[in-house]
Design an enzyme around this catalytic site. Structure first.
Site, PDB file in Angstrom:
ATOM      1  CB  SER A  52      -0.939   0.006   1.203  1.00  0.00           C
ATOM      2  OG  SER A  52      -0.219  -0.233   2.398  1.00  0.00           O
ATOM      3  CG  ASP A  90       2.505  -6.638   1.340  1.00  0.00           C
ATOM      4  OD1 ASP A  90       2.192  -7.771   1.776  1.00  0.00           O
ATOM      5  OD2 ASP A  90       1.736  -5.666   1.359  1.00  0.00           O
ATOM      6  CD  GLU A 122      -2.097  -8.850  -2.440  1.00  0.00           C
ATOM      7  OE1 GLU A 122      -2.699  -8.990  -3.529  1.00  0.00           O
ATOM      8  OE2 GLU A 122      -1.905  -7.741  -1.914  1.00  0.00           O
ATOM      9  CD  GLU A 189      -7.432  -5.792   1.765  1.00  0.00           C
ATOM     10  OE1 GLU A 189      -6.295  -6.333   1.684  1.00  0.00           O
ATOM     11  OE2 GLU A 189      -7.680  -4.658   1.313  1.00  0.00           O
TER      12      GLU A 189
HETATM   13  O1  KIV Z   1      -0.381  -3.466   1.659  1.00  0.00           O
HETATM   14  C1  KIV Z   1      -1.102  -3.394   2.659  1.00  0.00           C
HETATM   15  O2  KIV Z   1      -1.224  -2.359   3.320  1.00  0.00           O
HETATM   16  C2  KIV Z   1      -1.840  -4.585   3.050  1.00  0.00           C
HETATM   17  C3  KIV Z   1      -2.883  -4.409   4.098  1.00  0.00           C
HETATM   18  C4  KIV Z   1      -4.119  -3.896   3.467  1.00  0.00           C
HETATM   19  C5  KIV Z   1      -3.135  -5.663   4.840  1.00  0.00           C
HETATM   20  O3  KIV Z   1      -1.624  -5.636   2.532  1.00  0.00           O
END
Ligand code: KIV
Length: 271
Positions: A52, A90, A122, A189
């Site tokens: 994000s 991530d 993911e 989510e």
């Molecule tokens: O990238 C992010 O902020 C996320 C959250 C929404 C869990 O994966």
């Protein structure tokens, strides 16, 4: 409250224990050193260096454009500010879906170059091989099911996922699969609260929800959303704890006024 001094580092084992004891897990996103220090000193359990960052730090419409190098830069900055929290990073779009070797190399770069504690990917069954290979290198993996923003072009919309029986069934199966192959936790989510609670009950690993109701083992929010820095994003699941957009804007307006009126700097503010 400062909880850092006497508290041991949060590990994946700490999180498993918390689930066993019924203690809820707190998680927020963080992308830079200064904010990471604040989150850590406040006692957050997990800091997610989320992709994000692509939206809230870089201004992109989706999470797709952010690169592995950019994620590594954010993660390095966060890790420097953290003593206690588990830092999860991530893996960005396009760095793990191609094949499991590519996934492993991406995860190794994150762990080697940032000092973070885990990676998040993911997807479920479709990326099983990638997750298994990363895990086999001793790298902790967190899953992410439900609304997976890297697939936004497939979904076409950010509406609640898994409302229909088939998608809910697949999500439950994927959650069991992620547990079986060795993930230490899963982010769910934007799914119905009942389904979130069902998954958290059925699987032993911690389930962290964002828009997945109160029956899961912990909660995560995007920091800029919960602090009210972003304004236009207002899903039902978001609780805003501040309105930093207005506060920052007001402070900047006051500064501009003081500079223009020659009020700043005054005699005490110069040498
Ligand atoms: O990238 C992010 O902020 C996320 C959250 C929404 C869990 O994966």
């Amino acid at each position: 409250m400062s909880v850092n001094q006497n508290v041991k580092r949060v590990t994946t084992h700490t999180l498993a224990e918390m689930k066993m004891k019924g203690e809820k897990i707190s998680m927020l996103t963080g992308y830079d050193f200064s904010i990471a220090q604040i989150l850590d000193n406040a006692g957050i359990d997990i800091i997610l260096v989320g992709d994000s960052a692509s939206n809230v730090m870089a201004g992109n419409e989706t999470t797709l454009p952010i690169t592995l190098n950019q994620m590594i830069y954010h993660a390095q900055s966060v890790v420097r500010g953290v003593n206690r929290a588990l830092v999860v990073v991530d893996l960005p779009f396009g760095t793990y879906q191609g094949n499991s070797l590519e996934a492993l190399n991406s995860a190794i770069r994150v762990m080697k170059e940032t000092g973070a504690g885990a990676v998040k990917l993911e997807g479920g069954g479709e990326i099983k091989e990638s997750i298994t290979r990363i895990l086999s290198a001793g790298i902790p993996v967190m899953g992410h099911l439900g609304l997976t923003p890297q697939s936004i072009h497939k979904f076409g919309t950010y509406v609640v996922r898994a409302r229909d029986e088939a998608e809910a069934q697949k999500l439950v199966e994927d959650a069991h699969l992620l547990e079986e192959i060795g993930c230490f936790g899963i982010v769910l989510e934007k799914i119905p609260a009942k389904l979130g609670a069902q998954v958290a009950k059925e699987v032993k690993i911690p389930i962290i929800g964002i828009g997945a109701g109160s029956g899961v083992d912990g909660q995560v929010l995007v920091l800029h959303d919960m602090l009210g820095i972003t304004q236009e994003f207002s899903p039902r699941f978001l609780r805003r704890y501040n309105n930093l957009y207005d506060q920052i804007k007001g402070s900047v307006e006051n500064y501009i006024k003081d500079v223009k009126s020659k009020d700043f700097p005054n005699e005490k503010e110069q040498y």
